[in-house]
Enzyme design. Structure first.
Site, PDB file in Angstrom:
ATOM      1  CD  GLU A 288     -15.026  40.062  34.781  1.00 32.22           C
ATOM      2  OE1 GLU A 288     -15.074  39.254  33.380  1.00 32.22           O
ATOM      3  OE2 GLU A 288     -14.487  39.984  35.654  1.00 32.22           O
ATOM      4  CG  ASN A 289     -21.067  43.050  37.355  1.00 31.94           C
ATOM      5  OD1 ASN A 289     -21.180  42.020  37.453  1.00 31.94           O
ATOM      6  ND2 ASN A 289     -20.344  42.685  39.003  1.00 31.94           N
ATOM      7  CD  GLU A 322     -12.495  41.691  38.671  1.00 33.94           C
ATOM      8  OE1 GLU A 322     -13.147  41.267  37.750  1.00 33.94           O
ATOM      9  OE2 GLU A 322     -11.482  40.615  39.268  1.00 33.94           O
ATOM     10  CG  HIS A 325     -12.069  41.885  33.261  1.00 31.16           C
ATOM     11  ND1 HIS A 325     -10.941  40.816  32.269  1.00 31.16           N
ATOM     12  CD2 HIS A 325     -11.411  41.008  34.332  1.00 31.16           C
ATOM     13  CE1 HIS A 325     -10.943  40.096  32.279  1.00 31.16           C
ATOM     14  NE2 HIS A 325     -11.249  39.903  34.033  1.00 31.16           N
TER      15      HIS A 325
END
Length: 867
Positions: A288-289, A322, A325
């Protein structure tokens, strides 16, 4: 981060189990950084050399020193320092760098005490682009190399010296110097792109908001993207040039999900753009950058014109997980890794919500109910842990990414939401996020906020589940008047396990009776709860309670006639799970469970049949001990389910997603466990047509057919699948073919599969799970185990950060005392990093299988003789 195989039933529970490293590990020295120096801003310029597999770095870190210090200590691994300087009172100071490789730390000593206040550290260094799928690493295709990152949880330090702990939030300004023909992707949008000498160009990105180091991302290569937008936010789905056309479905998913989350959270997505990038070599499912989510290709890319329902749902879930997040984890981040569940449990709970609204035909609530059964079974094993647990070293932190942080925490949140009501719970989530924007938070912050908003004992409920290990068993007596007696204790799947001291939880118990549903709070070992007078009692309305249920004989007999007519599919899944758990623990007989399955043989829910099928396969693998018993059991499966499969008829374009999945579920059950020759022939025919022309058959049934064809396959099919796994452009086709290669029962072909797994032609992201699948399959495990022992050096060379745990845990599929000793002996001399807990669990699973067979084999034989 999304684990490789998080949906428990869909992967036969194997990988979800073997990744669980859950016992309490020996104490280790804490590796935390001092709190006296804190970063405010990083300026990073990195120049990767993709051919030489190295990079150079120029870095400045603006720090604040709280009190005078002798030096600055930060995290660093596999970094070679060229210079470290700072300026103090107009004078440039050069630092002596001392490194502690074990702690992954470096200390800068400037030869004098540094005063409190602000300071800028200037660092020049080089690093390696490794092949370990962590840090800054090389990802490869047949045509070229890519430089990509995976920093969670403790690997940003491999790319740049940093205060690599989640609470040390800072802003980041990133520049990547790359080859002229390449592009770069990072967390934010590009603000400058300037030519550089030697056919290079420098790509500079906008400064990020405050964020943790593990959320930084760098990607370099010839990535191409599909573009879209939602609520004014640009969204891209990116991949290597030959794969980018398969990103359309994920892009469409993200557009819906971003709008949904903006409304749900009441806080707008905070980044200037959202990129999703498929990476050829990527160990997890996704990461989840902040603003640039990275994915394993098969979890992002598919051809929606002929993708299975399961493949579309999987991509949808990973994208939604993701993206959740971005709020819960990126914008508001855990204080420390002992609360990993705050990130992962929330995203696991949240991921199904937008898909339920967008694609109701996917029956997400049934999917979630099924997954929760896998979590309950995991947590009921002898080796488990509390949701919040000690995590100081990198190995301990990595071990937090398991079925407890994801599954149990997600199930707990689902139960609490059901108890409070969706809107009240949503208001609590919004208030929690708003209070901690761009900061860090703890478990107490979350549940205290929910208690404040709801005026209900959420803090006590969640604390009891977060702080205590294991699964509550609620035993319901016979209702009397308007109440029912309830007792609780810790439940184990193994009948010999002892809970020791009595344990009690605070739990919302939601009753379903005819035309009525209400929740009551259980907070004592023995308690009487209100229950309306009704023809039946069911104590897990909607299947959302995190507990096992057991009823008195009369109450259970009163419930059975209402199972198909009055219980929802999620509740039937819950009942099946409870009855199997009672069977496994010796508190009930396998006859009773099989009678319940018989009553559900014509159920129209693929998820209900899937829950039943999973346990039927366990009965075949772990209780039936002889060929004759297995043949009798197969005959009963054919007799019980073949008609249901035939009644579905041939696939039609008008079939619902649920009907397509039901057909696939029944085909695999009848042809696989039932060994029905007609169904096996049909599966082979479907596979032949699918491999020749994927659009000629329903892709959902094609996956099931492929599994059956492979189990009964010959060398020609093996060769075709091996070629597909290497050469197919479609990532879903490659992944399906690779999985099918683990299923061939022919010893010669199985040996070829094992050799293929360690040949280097299978990406190391897949090799360990490939071998673990062979180990966990009764038909292939003996040859696989011998091969692993005889070829350990080849096998060990394929293991990645989590791969060792996958492999070691795969041994849990055995069912004999001899194997326990062999497995323990082998791994005592062939050490695998971060696998001690996995080994302990595997040995326990073998012992559990032995005990289950001893307790239930006679009951199974007796029941089969009466069919």
């Amino acid at each position: 981060m999304r684990p490789l195989c998080p949906r428990f039933r869909r992967v036969g529970l194997l990988l979800a189990v073997v990744v669980q490293l859950l016992a309490q590990s020996p104490s280790a020295n804490a590796q935390r950084l001092p709190q006296t120096v804190k970063p405010e801003h990083y300026t990073l310029t990195l120049a990767p050399d993709l051919k030489a597999a190295m990079f150079t770095g120029r870095e400045s870190i603006d720090v604040v020193i709280d009190q005078p210090v002798d030096g600055v200590t930060l995290n660093s691994a596999e970094i070679k320092y060229q210079s470290v300087t700072t300026t103090l009172d107009g004078k440039t100071l050069n630092a002596k760098v001392s490194e502690d490789a074990e702690k992954q730390q470096a200390t800068f000593d400037f030869g004098q005490k540094l005063p409190a206040g602000k300071l800028k550290l200037e660092i020049r260094y080089t690093g390696i682009l490794n092949n370990e799928l962590r840090g800054f690493y090389l990802s490869k295709t047949a045509k070229r190399n890519y430089a990509v990152t995976q920093f969670e949880s403790t690997d940003a330090r491999r790319a740049f010296p940093s205060f690599d702990e989640p609470a040390f939030k800072a802003t980041f300004a990133v520049t990547l110097i790359v080859d002229k023909g390449d592009t770069a992707i990072s967390n934010t949008n590009i603000v400058h792109d300037e030519p550089q000498p030697n056919a290079k160009h420098a790509i500079t990105f906008a400064t990020t908001p405050k964020m943790s180091t593990y959320l930084v991302v760098f990607l370099v290569g010839d990535f191409q993207c599909l573009s879209g937008s939602s609520d004014g936010v640009p969204i891209r789905a990116c991949a290597t040039p030959d794969q980018v056309q398969y990103g359309a479905f994920a892009l469409k998913t993200a557009e819906y999900v971003l709008h949904y989350y903006n409304n749900y959270f009441g806080i707008k997505y905070p980044m200037p753009k959202l990129d999703m990038i498929g990476i050829p070599d990527f160990e997890a499912g996704a990461m989840e950058n902040f603003g640039a989510i990275t994915y394993r290709e098969s979890d992002l890319l598919l051809d929606s014109s002929h993708a299975s329902v399961g493949a579309e749902r999987r991509v949808g879930l990973v994208v939604a997980h993701e993206m959740a997040h971005q709020w819960f984890g990126d914008m508001v981040t855990l204080e420390w890794w002992d609360n990993t569940w705050l990130n992962e449990g929330f995203a696991t709970w949240m991921e199904a919500k937008p898909l339920e609204a967008w694609k109701p035909e996917w029956n997400m609530t049934q999917e979630v109910a099924n997954d929760n059964q896998g979590t309950l079974n995991l947590d009921a094993q002898r080796i488990t842990r509390t949701i919040r647990a000690k995590a100081d070293t990198p190995d301990e932190i990595n071990e937090m990414f398991d079925g407890i942080s994801y599954g149990k925490a997600g199930a707990m949140l689902l139960m609490v939401e059901n108890y409070l009501g969706k809107e009240t719970f949503r208001q609590g989530v919004h208030k929690y996020l708003a209070a901690h924007l761009y900061g860090n938070a703890t478990a107490e912050d979350f549940w205290n906020t929910q208690a404040e908003v709801s005026h209900k004992p959420v803090d006590k409920i969640m604390d009891s589940l977060v702080s205590q290990p294991g699964v509550p068993m609620l035993t319901f007596g016979q209702p009397s008047g308007s109440s029912v007696p309830v007792s609780q204790n810790r439940f184990f799947l193994n009948s010999k396990a002892d809970a020791g001291a009595s344990e009690a939880w605070t739990l919302p118990v939601c009753f379903k009776t005819a035309g009525n549903e209400h929740c009551e709070v259980l907070n004592a070992p023995h308690q009487s709860l209100p229950a309306s007078s009704s023809p039946f009692l069911f104590a897990n309305a909607e299947g959302k309670g995190y507990y096992r249920s057991s009823y008195s004989g009369p109450a259970y007999n009163q419930l059975l006639p209402h199972v198909e007519t009055d219980l929802a599919p999620e509740e039937r899944i819950s009942l099946l799970g409870d009855q199997w758990a009672l069977t496994h623990s010796g508190k009930s007989s396998v006859q009773s469970f099989l009678d319940l399955v018989s009553a559900l043989r014509n159920d129209l829910s693929a998820e209900v049949l899937g829950q039943a099928a999973a346990h039927l396969n366990t009965i075949d693998a772990q209780i039936a001990a002889t060929p004759d018993e297995r043949d009798q059991f197969s005959a009963w499966v054919r007799k019980s389910f073949a008609a249901a499969y035939r009644n579905l008829g041939a696939p039609q374009a008008s079939d619902t997603a649920g009907k397509r999945e039901l057909r696939a579920e029944l085909l695999e059950l009848v042809a696989g466990l039932g060994k029905d020759e007609t169904a096996i022939t049909e599966a082979r025919s479907i596979t032949t047509r699918s491999l020749a022309n994927p659009s000629s058959v329903d892709p959902t049934v094609a996956i099931a057919a492929l599994n059956i064809a492979a189990r009964n396959g010959d060398e020609s099919l093996f060769n075709q699948l091996q070629k597909t796994s290497e050469e197919a452009v479609n990532p879903q086709q490659r992944a399906s073919a690779l999985r099918a290669l683990t299923l061939f029962a022919n010893p010669a072909l199985e040996k070829r599969a094992l050799e293929y797994a360690v040949s280097g032609k299978v990406r190391n992201q897949d090799a360990a799970s490939f071998l673990a699948s062979e180990l966990h399959n009764r038909d292939t495990q003996d040859l696989a185990w011998q091969y692993i022992q005889d070829n350990w050096s080849k096998v060990a060379a394929q293991l990645t950060t989590f791969g060792g745990a996958y492999l070691v845990g795969g041994a849990g599929g055995f069912c004999s005392a001899d194997r326990i000793n062999q497995v323990a002996s082998f791994y005592s001399t062939h050490k695998v990093a971060a696998s001690e807990r996995s080994l302990a669990r595997a040995k326990d699973q073998i012992g559990d299988c032995i005990d289950l067979r001893t307790a239930q084999e006679g009951n199974l034989k007796s029941w089969l003789s009466m069919q």
